[in-house]
Each structure stands twice: as structure tokens, then as C-alpha cells.
Design an enzyme around this catalytic site. Structure first.
Site, short mmCIF file in Angstrom:
data_model
loop_
_atom_site.label_atom_id
_atom_site.label_comp_id
_atom_site.label_asym_id
_atom_site.label_seq_id
_atom_site.Cartn_x
_atom_site.Cartn_y
_atom_site.Cartn_z
N TYR A 28 0.69 -0.97 -0.05
CA TYR A 28 -0.10 0.03 -0.01
C TYR A 28 0.74 1.43 -0.07
O TYR A 28 0.29 2.26 -0.15
CB TYR A 28 -0.95 -0.09 1.44
N LYS B 186 3.77 -14.19 5.87
CA LYS B 186 4.19 -15.15 4.70
C LYS B 186 5.44 -15.43 4.67
O LYS B 186 6.14 -15.16 3.67
CB LYS B 186 3.47 -14.86 3.42
N ASP C 38 -2.29 -17.79 5.19
CA ASP C 38 -3.30 -18.51 4.65
C ASP C 38 -3.74 -19.41 5.68
O ASP C 38 -5.17 -19.85 5.73
CB ASP C 38 -2.84 -19.22 3.48
N ASP D 204 -6.02 -5.54 5.67
CA ASP D 204 -6.95 -5.11 5.08
C ASP D 204 -8.01 -6.20 4.69
O ASP D 204 -9.18 -6.08 5.10
CB ASP D 204 -6.10 -4.58 3.69
#
Ligand code: NAD
Length: 359
Positions: A124, A190, A223, A247
Site C-alpha cells: 500500500y 508469509k 493462509d 485489510d
């Protein structure tokens, strides 16, 4: 002494929601001195600026603001006021509690998690190289020289995550946990794939956790976290995430607790804090006294806690929860059917909460 707060009604359904919230906040007995300032489409139409300097100056002065949603026109027009606000005031922490209240229809039995999203870094940050531009070509040349060739028709977005940015967001998560009697912080990442951005996030989060031995710390791959959130949400408490994952998981959380009308938020920085709902201005309902003010009211509860008015915050939250539990004087989105004729309007919902708070 009265708390000085910048009050931004916003546009679309914002002014109705903000007014309902203001009345409920005052019903708690806490005294406020509201500095009412404009932002959004309406002031843009009048003055050619959707976010006048006087609004920003007011927040800088009071350090606390509550804001109704504002419309960001797609394409032409102006930049998002929310993005501007976050940038101008360095509101680096977005706090979004997702709590399922009794009486709300949901696929889940128990949800009470708090999402802490980093607001300033990650994909972002807006560092992008459009395909076909000189900058894109130069960057690809650089990457090719470092053994990382890209296709010449690739667009490129850069994902910066710093130790500084991570340290302060994870610290904010632990701080929230401590102030609100929470027992555990989970960092999502991740790091197995993005070793130098998410890996740095994880490494930094672990070192921040060492400064807070009284609160449990664990990490999850993003995930896996999503999978577990929808299968065993009761196992999660405070979750801290980089910007993009934050988000997405915030919206997942909003869905789990019954929808946008119920999801509050706070954007917090070192100099100021801004409290606002997760949802937008729902312009199609503007002026209809129809939409649910719960999200902004619960943002007001967060503001009360921020102002160390914990007792008033508890009373206000309990009153909102009670109105929802009873299910009578609630807006259309909380009724079993959306065209239920017994649904009340925004302002009558506020009246019911005020009645619950009592004298
Ligand atoms: P939205 O959140 O305004 O509304 C989408 C739909 O969700 C509505 O049509 C309505 O059905 C439902 N909804 C939203 N809030 C509700 C409430 N309080 N009670 C009941 N139902 C509710 O999203 P959108 O239509 O994508 O965005 C409208 C505008 O708001 C856009 O210009 C967008 O950029 C802006 N926006 C502003 C903020 C903000 O100010 N913080 C946040 C998100 C979007």
C-alpha cells in the site's frame, strides 16, 4: 474537564450516523467539547477541497477525532480523505475489533478478535512502476543485473516492510492487549515465501514479544490463519498483520460478526487518533434515516477507552449490545428480513441505546 474532540460528520449517510453517535456519547455523561469540521464531497462542492486545512489543524490540536464516512469518487475527483488523513497524521495503527454480539445472525457462535493492521507500509506504500515506462525499464534492468529478470510487459509494485514500522505496530498490538485485558497476540505473515519483508516482520515481532513476557505470543502463516479463523475463531485474540493482509482479514472479520454495519475502527498514531467505522458512506441511503449506526457508535466506544473513560465505554457498549440482543428497535440489516416493517431508523436506534444507558 470536557474532552476536546474534532467531530467530522462526513458525507452520504455520514452526518446521520455521526449525529446518532454524538447523542449516545453524550448520554454516557462524559463531557465533550466538539470541534465540528467538514470533510468529503459536500465541502468539496462548496470550496473545491474535500479536506480543508482547518479540519487537519483541528485534529492536530485536539489529538482525537471521530469521523463519519466520506465518499471517494472513482476515477476523476479527489484522493481518498482517509488515505490523506493517515499520511498527514502518520496514523500507523488500524485497530478493528470484531466481536459477535448476541442477537446478530452469523455462521459463527463466538467471535471476539481484534485486528491490528499496519497502515503505512507494504504494497500500500504506493511505490509502483507502470509497464512501458522509463522507471519500469530501469528497474527491470537493475533486477536483471541482480539475477532477477522480469518479463518486459510486467507492472511492478514494491512491498517495503521495515523493522521500525513493524516494531511500532507490534508494540501497538501488545499495548492494546495489555490495556484491554487480552491474553494473546498472534502475528500473521508469509515469511516462508517473502523472507526479507514478511521474514523481517516475523523476526521483529518476535523480538517485540520478548519485551512483553506477560502476554502470550504466537505466529501464523496468513493462509493458515484464514483457514483457522473460520474454523476455530474462538482460539484467536489480538492479531497483528502487515497492511495488505490486515485489510483483507479485517473484512473477513467484519463478515464473521454480521457485516459492515457492525464493524468499528480506530486509526492511531503518535500525535493523533481518529475513530471511524469500517464501512463507507453508503450514498444510496443518504438522508433516509435508515442505516445502522452501530459501527460508528462502537468506534465511539473505542474513543472513550482511548480517552481513559473505561466506565462510560462499558456502559455504552453494554447498551448497544442490549438493543441488538432484544432485536426490536434495530435497523433493517439486523432484522431477519431486510424489508421487515418493524425496522427502525438510524436515529430511533440511537434513542433506544440512550434509553438503555439510562439516566
Ligand atoms: P459502503 O460501505 O458505503 O456500502 C456498501 C453497502 O453496505 C451499502 O450499500 C449498504 O448496503 C451496506 N452498508 C454499509 N454501511 C452500512 C450501515 N452502516 N448500515 C447498514 N448497511 C450498511 O461501500 P461502498 O458503496 O463501496 O462505498 C461508498 C463510498 O464510501 C465510496 O466512495 C468509498 O470510497 C467510500 N468509503 C469510505 C470509507 C471511509 O470514509 N472510511 C470507507 C470505505 C469506503
Amino acid at each position: 474537564m470536557a474532552h476536546q474532540v474534532t467531530f467530522i460528520p462526513g458525507d452520504g449517510t455520514g452526518p446521520e450516523l455521526a449525529e446518532a453517535t454524538r447523542r449516545v456519547l453524550e448520554a454516557t455523561g462524559v463531557e465533550f467539547e466538539w470541534d465540528r469540521k467538514p470533510a468529503g464531497e459536500d465541502v468539496y462542492a462548496e470550496e473545491g477541497n474535500p479536506f480543508p486545512d482547518r479540519t487537519l489543524e483541528s485534529i492536530k490540536r485536539t489529538g482525537v477525532g471521530i469521523k463519519g464516512p466520506t465518499t471517494t469518487p472513482v476515477g476523476a475527483g479527489f484522493r481518498s480523505i482517509n488515505v490523506q488523513l493517515r499520511k498527514e497524521l502518520d496514523l500507523y495503527a488500524c485497530i478493528r475489533p470484531c466481536k459477535l454480539y448476541e442477537g446478530v445472525r452469523s455462521h459463527f457462535d463466538q467471535v471476539d478478535i481484534v485486528i491490528v493492521r499496519e497502515n503505512t507500509e507494504d504494497l500500500y506504500a504506493g511505490i509502483e512502476f507502470e509497464r512501458g515506462t522509463k522507471g519500469n525499464e530501469e528497474l527491470r534492468d537493475f533486477l536483471a543485473a541482480h539475477d532477477a529478470p522480469l518479463r518486459d510487459d510486467a507492472g511492478i509494485s514494491i512491498k517495503p516492510i521495515s523493522a521500525f514500522g513493524t516494531d511500532r505496530i507490534v508494540e501497538a498490538a501488545f499495548d492494546y492487549a495489555k490495556r484491554n485485558g487480552r491474553r494473546r497476540v498472534t502475528a500473521a505473515h508469509k515469511a516462508n515465501i517473502m523472507k526479507f519483508s514478511d521474514g523481517l516482520f516475523l523476526e521483529t515481532a518476535r523480538s517485540v514479544a520478548e519485551r512483553h513476557p506477560d502476554i502470550e505470543f504466537e505466529d501464523r502463516i496468513i493462509d493458515n490463519l484464514c483457514n483457522q479463523l473460520v474454523s476455530r475463531p474462538e482460539e484467536y485474540d489480538v492479531i497483528v498483520l502487515p497492511n495488505l493482509y490486515g485489510d483483507i482479514v479485517s473484512d473477513l472479520g467484519a463478515g464473521m460478526i454480521g457485516g459492515l454495519g457492525l464493524a468499528p475502527g480506530a486509526n492511531i498514531g503518535t500525535e493523533a487518533a481518529m475513530f471511524e467505522a469500517t464501512h463507507g458512506s453508503a450514498p444510496k441511503y443518504k438522508g433516509q434515516n435508515k442505516v445502522n449506526p452501530t459501527a460508528l457508535m462502537l468506534s465511539g466506544v473505542l474513543m472513550l477507552r482511548h480517552l481513559d473513560e473505561g466506565d462510560a465505554a462499558d456502559r455504552m457498549e453494554n447498551a448497544i449490545a442490549e438493543v441488538i440482543r432484544k432485536g426490536e428497535k434495530v435497523t433493517y440489516d439486523l432484522k431477519p428480513s431486510r424489508d421487515d416493517p418493524t425496522a427502525v431508523g438510524t436515529s430511533e436506534f440511537a434513542d433506544a441505546v440512550i434509553e438503555e444507558i439510562g439516566p
